[in-house]
Design an enzyme around this catalytic site. Structure first.
Site, PDB file in Angstrom:
ATOM      1  N   ASP A 159       0.843  -1.197   0.000  1.00  0.00           N
ATOM      2  CA  ASP A 159       0.000   0.000   0.000  1.00  0.00           C
ATOM      3  C   ASP A 159       0.876   1.244   0.000  1.00  0.00           C
ATOM      4  O   ASP A 159       1.735   1.416   0.882  1.00  0.00           O
ATOM      5  CB  ASP A 159      -0.901   0.025   1.233  1.00  0.00           C
ATOM      6  CG  ASP A 159      -2.011  -1.007   1.167  1.00  0.00           C
ATOM      7  OD1 ASP A 159      -2.243  -1.552   0.072  1.00  0.00           O
ATOM      8  OD2 ASP A 159      -2.640  -1.259   2.211  1.00  0.00           O
TER       9      ASP A 159
ATOM     10  N   SER B 140     -14.553  12.079  11.177  1.00  0.00           N
ATOM     11  CA  SER B 140     -13.946  12.358   9.883  1.00  0.00           C
ATOM     12  C   SER B 140     -12.502  11.874   9.931  1.00  0.00           C
ATOM     13  O   SER B 140     -11.842  11.936  10.965  1.00  0.00           O
ATOM     14  CB  SER B 140     -13.984  13.855   9.563  1.00  0.00           C
ATOM     15  OG  SER B 140     -13.247  14.596  10.517  1.00  0.00           O
TER      16      SER B 140
ATOM     17  N   GLY C 155      -6.756  -8.698   4.662  1.00  0.00           N
ATOM     18  CA  GLY C 155      -6.419  -9.621   5.742  1.00  0.00           C
ATOM     19  C   GLY C 155      -5.205  -9.180   6.534  1.00  0.00           C
ATOM     20  O   GLY C 155      -5.144  -9.355   7.764  1.00  0.00           O
TER      21      GLY C 155
ATOM     22  N   ASP D 208     -11.873  -3.264   7.832  1.00  0.00           N
ATOM     23  CA  ASP D 208     -10.930  -4.282   8.297  1.00  0.00           C
ATOM     24  C   ASP D 208     -10.842  -4.289   9.816  1.00  0.00           C
ATOM     25  O   ASP D 208     -10.738  -5.359  10.439  1.00  0.00           O
ATOM     26  CB  ASP D 208      -9.554  -4.028   7.689  1.00  0.00           C
ATOM     27  CG  ASP D 208      -9.578  -4.056   6.171  1.00  0.00           C
ATOM     28  OD1 ASP D 208     -10.408  -4.796   5.615  1.00  0.00           O
ATOM     29  OD2 ASP D 208      -8.779  -3.333   5.551  1.00  0.00           O
TER      30      ASP D 208
ATOM     31  N   LEU E 280     -22.566  -0.219   7.613  1.00  0.00           N
ATOM     32  CA  LEU E 280     -23.472   0.870   7.248  1.00  0.00           C
ATOM     33  C   LEU E 280     -22.741   2.196   7.181  1.00  0.00           C
ATOM     34  O   LEU E 280     -23.366   3.252   7.268  1.00  0.00           O
ATOM     35  CB  LEU E 280     -24.607   0.965   8.274  1.00  0.00           C
ATOM     36  CG  LEU E 280     -25.433  -0.304   8.504  1.00  0.00           C
ATOM     37  CD1 LEU E 280     -26.449  -0.075   9.616  1.00  0.00           C
ATOM     38  CD2 LEU E 280     -26.126  -0.750   7.229  1.00  0.00           C
TER      39      LEU E 280
END
Length: 300
Positions: free
Chosen positions: A12, A234, A39, A242, A211
């Site tokens: 990442d 925020s 994961g 995750d 949600l």
């Protein structure tokens, strides 16, 4: 032990810019790199909480070596099954002006049948109490790959989408955790509770629906609950789901009742929003928020 499996791991890369404007040249204020994939993010959260966890992933090439080095540096226990292909990179652009996050996710390397078999063998060898299967399946992986992993016998949490989610239901996972759009996509049903019930009929033991800022909805064999955070937050929401999965897996390993498990998952999700990168937590927020999360039974 909680074993997380990431078939499509990534390196990442997060770029921080003042603002993101189409067709403009941007000066990057900060670049950060770390091992990723859903994961691995779950294992990072569990490790930060002191949980007994290990991340299992496929990794290859120079990028896979970078993933291995970062995991070793961070101390997250991991086993990387080698593959011939090059591990993918994912790119996140964080714009400070509006706190928006733009994601660019590469598809991942082609996985051979032998490499997939090695991943299955490794998952079976660890004999976890809870198995977390997260993220997309890489090219070449069998469509029912997550059902094959669930067949190793552990309680399974499945966090994926699309065809991988539908095929994974054949493994009868204990929990599946789609968000609302993923749930509607695979069921064609817009009512969230009805769609979750459809996934239970198709093989899921329970369905926990993200949600967004409204928390989590759990549709289970013993009842339906809505867990909501005490206040809107925020920040960087890319790792919030995750972190929620980490809370679910931890609660399952501790055999917590659903309301307690959901309270932990929602508190961790909020703590991840306040962390700078996916897998990071604001532990102070987690401990403060835990008892503030409102959990209400539906239909009572």
């Amino acid at each position: 032990m909680i074993l997380t499996v990431t078939p499509n791991a990534a390196l990442d890369v997060t770029y921080t810019v003042d603002s993101l404007v189409p067709d403009e040249v941007h000066r990057v204020a900060q670049v950060r790199q770390r091992a990723g994939g859903k994961g691995i993010n779950v294992a990072r959260v569990l490790h930060a909480l002191g949980g007994d966890t290990r991340a299992l992933a496929l990794a290859g090439g120079a990028t896979g070596n970078a993933v291995a080095r970062e995991l070793a540096t961070s101390g997250v226990p991991a086993e990387l099954v080698p593959i011939a292909g090059e591990t993918r990179r994912t790119t996140a652009v964080l714009a400070l002006a509006d706190r928006s996050v733009t994601l660019l996710n590469e598809p991942g390397p082609e996985v051979t049948a032998g490499e997939w078999a090695a991943l299955l063998a490794a998952a079976s060898r660890h004999r976890p109490e809870v198995l977390v299967c997260s993220g997309s399946l890489p090219p070449g992986a069998p469509p029912d790959g997550y059902a094959q992993l669930a067949a190793t016998g552990a309680q399974t949490v499945l966090d994926t989408s699309g065809d991988a989610l539908l095929a994974g239901l054949a493994g009868r996972p204990a929990v599946v955790k789609p968000n609302v759009s993923e749930l509607i996509e695979v069921t064609g049903i817009r009512d969230v509770e009805s769609a979750a019930a459809e996934l239970r009929r198709a093989g899921a033991g329970a369905v926990v629906v993200s949600l967004g800022p409204d928390g989590l909805l759990a549709v289970t064999g013993s009842g339906t609950w809505h867990a909501a955070p005490s206040a809107a937050l925020s920040g960087n929401a890319t790792g919030a789901g995750d972190a929620a999965v980490a809370g679910i897996a931890l609660g399952m390993s501790w055999r917590e009742p659903w309301p307690q498990l959901l309270r932990r998952a929602v508190a961790l999700s909020g703590a991840a929003v306040l962390g700078p990168l996916a897998g990071d937590l604001d532990l102070g927020h987690y401990h403060r928020e835990h008892d503030r999360v409102a959990v209400r039974a539906r239909g009572t």
